[in-house]
Design a protein around this motif. Structure first.
Motif, PDB file in Angstrom:
ATOM      1  N   VAL A 148       0.831  -1.207   0.000  1.00 31.25           N
ATOM      2  CA  VAL A 148       0.000   0.000   0.000  1.00 31.25           C
ATOM      3  C   VAL A 148       0.866   1.258   0.000  1.00 31.25           C
ATOM      4  O   VAL A 148       0.659   2.176  -0.800  1.00 31.25           O
ATOM      5  CB  VAL A 148      -0.953   0.004   1.209  1.00 31.25           C
ATOM      6  N   THR A 149       1.835   1.309   0.898  1.00 28.79           N
ATOM      7  CA  THR A 149       2.626   2.537   1.055  1.00 28.79           C
ATOM      8  C   THR A 149       3.662   2.728  -0.049  1.00 28.79           C
ATOM      9  O   THR A 149       3.946   3.855  -0.449  1.00 28.79           O
ATOM     10  CB  THR A 149       3.334   2.548   2.420  1.00 28.79           C
ATOM     11  N   GLN A 150       4.208   1.632  -0.568  1.00 28.14           N
ATOM     12  CA  GLN A 150       5.296   1.740  -1.538  1.00 28.14           C
ATOM     13  C   GLN A 150       4.838   1.665  -2.989  1.00 28.14           C
ATOM     14  O   GLN A 150       5.543   2.136  -3.882  1.00 28.14           O
ATOM     15  CB  GLN A 150       6.325   0.630  -1.284  1.00 28.14           C
ATOM     16  N   VAL A 151       3.657   1.076  -3.225  1.00 29.26           N
ATOM     17  CA  VAL A 151       3.224   0.850  -4.605  1.00 29.26           C
ATOM     18  C   VAL A 151       1.867   1.469  -4.921  1.00 29.26           C
ATOM     19  O   VAL A 151       1.710   2.158  -5.932  1.00 29.26           O
ATOM     20  CB  VAL A 151       3.170  -0.669  -4.911  1.00 29.26           C
ATOM     21  N   LEU A 152       0.886   1.231  -4.067  1.00 36.58           N
ATOM     22  CA  LEU A 152      -0.492   1.535  -4.442  1.00 36.58           C
ATOM     23  C   LEU A 152      -0.931   2.974  -4.242  1.00 36.58           C
ATOM     24  O   LEU A 152      -1.873   3.418  -4.916  1.00 36.58           O
ATOM     25  CB  LEU A 152      -1.454   0.615  -3.677  1.00 36.58           C
ATOM     26  N   THR A 153      -0.306   3.704  -3.350  1.00 36.32           N
ATOM     27  CA  THR A 153      -0.814   5.035  -3.031  1.00 36.32           C
ATOM     28  C   THR A 153       0.175   6.148  -3.352  1.00 36.32           C
ATOM     29  O   THR A 153       1.385   5.966  -3.270  1.00 36.32           O
ATOM     30  CB  THR A 153      -1.197   5.135  -1.545  1.00 36.32           C
ATOM     31  N   GLY A 154      -0.398   7.288  -3.693  1.00 36.65           N
ATOM     32  CA  GLY A 154       0.388   8.502  -3.873  1.00 36.65           C
ATOM     33  C   GLY A 154       0.153   9.473  -2.740  1.00 36.65           C
ATOM     34  O   GLY A 154       0.911  10.415  -2.537  1.00 36.65           O
ATOM     35  N   LYS A 155      -0.926   9.254  -2.002  1.00 33.04           N
ATOM     36  CA  LYS A 155      -1.269  10.039  -0.814  1.00 33.04           C
ATOM     37  C   LYS A 155      -1.428   9.087   0.364  1.00 33.04           C
ATOM     38  O   LYS A 155      -1.803   7.928   0.192  1.00 33.04           O
ATOM     39  CB  LYS A 155      -2.598  10.783  -1.004  1.00 33.04           C
ATOM     40  N   ALA A 156      -1.169   9.587   1.558  1.00 41.43           N
ATOM     41  CA  ALA A 156      -1.379   8.768   2.753  1.00 41.43           C
ATOM     42  C   ALA A 156      -2.874   8.569   2.981  1.00 41.43           C
ATOM     43  O   ALA A 156      -3.666   9.510   2.861  1.00 41.43           O
ATOM     44  CB  ALA A 156      -0.750   9.443   3.967  1.00 41.43           C
ATOM     45  N   LEU A 157      -3.260   7.341   3.292  1.00 42.57           N
ATOM     46  CA  LEU A 157      -4.651   7.048   3.595  1.00 42.57           C
ATOM     47  C   LEU A 157      -4.940   7.349   5.056  1.00 42.57           C
ATOM     48  O   LEU A 157      -4.038   7.347   5.902  1.00 42.57           O
ATOM     49  CB  LEU A 157      -4.956   5.573   3.320  1.00 42.57           C
ATOM     50  N   SER A 158      -6.206   7.588   5.356  1.00 43.72           N
ATOM     51  CA  SER A 158      -6.594   7.719   6.756  1.00 43.72           C
ATOM     52  C   SER A 158      -6.356   6.384   7.447  1.00 43.72           C
ATOM     53  O   SER A 158      -6.255   5.328   6.807  1.00 43.72           O
ATOM     54  CB  SER A 158      -8.073   8.092   6.864  1.00 43.72           C
ATOM     55  N   GLU A 206      -2.129  10.812 -11.377  1.00 39.36           N
ATOM     56  CA  GLU A 206      -0.847  11.404 -11.750  1.00 39.36           C
ATOM     57  C   GLU A 206       0.327  10.641 -11.152  1.00 39.36           C
ATOM     58  O   GLU A 206       1.392  10.522 -11.779  1.00 39.36           O
ATOM     59  CB  GLU A 206      -0.805  12.863 -11.283  1.00 39.36           C
ATOM     60  N   SER A 207       0.158  10.086  -9.956  1.00 42.45           N
ATOM     61  CA  SER A 207       1.242   9.400  -9.256  1.00 42.45           C
ATOM     62  C   SER A 207       1.065   7.885  -9.229  1.00 42.45           C
ATOM     63  O   SER A 207       1.695   7.196  -8.418  1.00 42.45           O
ATOM     64  CB  SER A 207       1.341   9.929  -7.815  1.00 42.45           C
ATOM     65  N   ASP A 208       0.239   7.364 -10.119  1.00 40.86           N
ATOM     66  CA  ASP A 208      -0.042   5.926 -10.149  1.00 40.86           C
ATOM     67  C   ASP A 208       1.188   5.149 -10.619  1.00 40.86           C
ATOM     68  O   ASP A 208       1.691   5.378 -11.723  1.00 40.86           O
ATOM     69  CB  ASP A 208      -1.231   5.641 -11.070  1.00 40.86           C
ATOM     70  N   LYS A 209       1.657   4.210  -9.799  1.00 44.00           N
ATOM     71  CA  LYS A 209       2.817   3.389 -10.141  1.00 44.00           C
ATOM     72  C   LYS A 209       2.413   2.048 -10.747  1.00 44.00           C
ATOM     73  O   LYS A 209       3.274   1.286 -11.179  1.00 44.00           O
ATOM     74  CB  LYS A 209       3.660   3.134  -8.890  1.00 44.00           C
ATOM     75  N   VAL A 210       1.124   1.748 -10.759  1.00 48.45           N
ATOM     76  CA  VAL A 210       0.638   0.475 -11.284  1.00 48.45           C
ATOM     77  C   VAL A 210       0.150   0.636 -12.712  1.00 48.45           C
ATOM     78  O   VAL A 210       0.701   0.052 -13.652  1.00 48.45           O
ATOM     79  CB  VAL A 210      -0.483  -0.098 -10.391  1.00 48.45           C
ATOM     80  N   ASP A 211      -0.904   1.412 -12.886  1.00 44.46           N
ATOM     81  CA  ASP A 211      -1.429   1.733 -14.221  1.00 44.46           C
ATOM     82  C   ASP A 211      -1.208   3.223 -14.444  1.00 44.46           C
ATOM     83  O   ASP A 211      -2.108   4.044 -14.257  1.00 44.46           O
ATOM     84  CB  ASP A 211      -2.904   1.353 -14.322  1.00 44.46           C
ATOM     85  N   SER A 212      -0.008   3.565 -14.834  1.00 47.05           N
ATOM     86  CA  SER A 212       0.380   4.965 -14.987  1.00 47.05           C
ATOM     87  C   SER A 212      -0.387   5.635 -16.110  1.00 47.05           C
ATOM     88  O   SER A 212      -0.978   4.969 -16.980  1.00 47.05           O
ATOM     89  CB  SER A 212       1.882   5.066 -15.276  1.00 47.05           C
ATOM     90  N   VAL A 213      -0.357   6.947 -16.113  1.00 40.68           N
ATOM     91  CA  VAL A 213      -1.000   7.706 -17.183  1.00 40.68           C
ATOM     92  C   VAL A 213      -0.394   7.330 -18.532  1.00 40.68           C
ATOM     93  O   VAL A 213      -1.098   7.195 -19.538  1.00 40.68           O
ATOM     94  CB  VAL A 213      -0.860   9.223 -16.924  1.00 40.68           C
ATOM     95  N   GLN A 234      -1.695  14.313  -8.110  1.00 39.37           N
ATOM     96  CA  GLN A 234      -1.102  13.797  -6.866  1.00 39.37           C
ATOM     97  C   GLN A 234      -1.842  12.577  -6.322  1.00 39.37           C
ATOM     98  O   GLN A 234      -1.961  12.396  -5.107  1.00 39.37           O
ATOM     99  CB  GLN A 234      -1.077  14.915  -5.809  1.00 39.37           C
ATOM    100  N   THR A 235      -2.314  11.735  -7.209  1.00 38.00           N
ATOM    101  CA  THR A 235      -3.109  10.574  -6.818  1.00 38.00           C
ATOM    102  C   THR A 235      -2.461   9.302  -7.340  1.00 38.00           C
ATOM    103  O   THR A 235      -2.021   9.256  -8.485  1.00 38.00           O
ATOM    104  CB  THR A 235      -4.548  10.689  -7.375  1.00 38.00           C
ATOM    105  N   GLY A 236      -2.418   8.272  -6.484  1.00 40.12           N
ATOM    106  CA  GLY A 236      -1.862   6.996  -6.880  1.00 40.12           C
ATOM    107  C   GLY A 236      -2.915   6.072  -7.439  1.00 40.12           C
ATOM    108  O   GLY A 236      -3.916   6.509  -8.019  1.00 40.12           O
ATOM    109  N   GLU A 242      -8.019   7.759  -2.124  1.00 38.87           N
ATOM    110  CA  GLU A 242      -7.104   8.900  -2.063  1.00 38.87           C
ATOM    111  C   GLU A 242      -7.783  10.212  -2.459  1.00 38.87           C
ATOM    112  O   GLU A 242      -7.531  11.258  -1.851  1.00 38.87           O
ATOM    113  CB  GLU A 242      -5.907   8.663  -2.982  1.00 38.87           C
ATOM    114  N   SER A 243      -8.595  10.171  -3.500  1.00 43.51           N
ATOM    115  CA  SER A 243      -9.241  11.389  -4.019  1.00 43.51           C
ATOM    116  C   SER A 243     -10.716  11.115  -4.295  1.00 43.51           C
ATOM    117  O   SER A 243     -11.211  11.309  -5.416  1.00 43.51           O
ATOM    118  CB  SER A 243      -8.539  11.842  -5.305  1.00 43.51           C
TER     119      SER A 243
END
Length: 267
Positions: A148-158, A206-213, A234-236, A242-243
């Motif tokens: 979650v923290t290293q791959v899936l998200t671009g923002k910290a989750l609650s 914009e910050s998606d590391k899995v299915d990038s733009v 700024q979204t993973g 995240e958004s």
């Protein structure tokens, strides 16, 4: 509620009311709960229907068949059971690939499709080594947290959303955890999706590391006639968490336009 279709019992969360329904399909590792912020924001204008796909959440795993066609059959059966007359499919990642195949069948009542960081209609570009590593991503709390923290998200989750993601990921059926990276994401449905006959909106992070733009632009959009791409800043990969407000606004705007579209879904 539980819906029995295609040999499995599917858990479905229905909220709100409206002439147009929104049918939400989650990512690999998620559940209907992944959409809870988005559906809450939309339930005052639409009926929202969020499914636990087979093997995830509170739905049965079935006989171990996780082909895209089988997952699409599940969703189609749920839609029929709920007697939805006009609806928009909203698919995230794995759910996005399922939504593409279902839309290609031109089912009655389909008004449009929103693909949120969708899986490619062609075979995944991820090499076998990487896909093999993915099969271990949801084995332990520690492995899920790192994913979650290293791959899936671009923002910290609650904290609550973070714990929800960990719980959903760990609860997945073992065969469902393996099926997507090793088989389902490698299926080629490019020829089928050319048959989609309704408006399509693709939403990337914009910050998606899995299915990038970049990946969406090169491996998804070229196969979807008339599709448009919108990018969330700024979204993973986990944009529904995240958004959610921004995503809900995009979905609402698109759904209203699609419901009034002149595009025909007739065969």
């Amino acid at each position: 509620m539980k819906i029995h279709t295609n040999g499995v019992s599917l858990n479905v969360r229905v909220q709100g009311d409206g002439e147009t329904s929104l049918v939400f399909l989650h990512y690999w590792g998620g559940s209907s709960r992944t959409w809870h912020h988005v559906t809450h924001a939309l339930a005052d204008r639409f009926q929202t229907v969020a499914l636990d796909q087979r093997g995830w959440g509170d739905s049965d795993a079935g006989d171990g068949n996780f082909l895209v066609a089988t997952l699409a059959d599940d969703v189609e059966g749920a839609i029929d059971a709920l007697a939805l007359e006009r609806y928009v499919l909203v698919g995230h990642s794995m759910g996005g690939k399922v939504a593409q195949l279902l839309a290609s069948r031109r089912p009655k009542g389909l008004a449009g499709v929103v693909l949120v960081a969708p899986g490619s209609p062609g075979p995944s570009v991820f090499p076998l080594e990487q896909r093999t590593m993915m099969t271990h991503a949801y084995e332990t709390r520690e492995s899920v947290a790192a994913t979650v923290t290293q791959v899936l998200t671009g923002k910290a989750l609650s904290t609550s959303d973070f714990e929800q993601v960990i719980d959903d990921s760990l609860r997945g059926a073992p065969e469902a955890k393996v099926a997507w990276p090793m088989a389902t994401m490698m299926e080629d449905i490019r020829s089928e999706v050319a048959n989609i006959g309704v408006p399509v909106l693709v939403v990337g992070g914009e910050s998606d590391k899995v299915d990038s733009v970049e990946l969406l632009s090169s491996h998804v959009l070229p196969f979807l006639r008339g599709a448009t791409l919108t990018v969330l800043p700024q979204t993973g990969h986990l944009s529904p968490l995240e958004s959610p407000d921004e995503l809900a606004q995009l979905i609402a705007r698109f759904a209203c336009g699609a419901a009034n579209s002149e595009w025909s879904n007739a065969r």
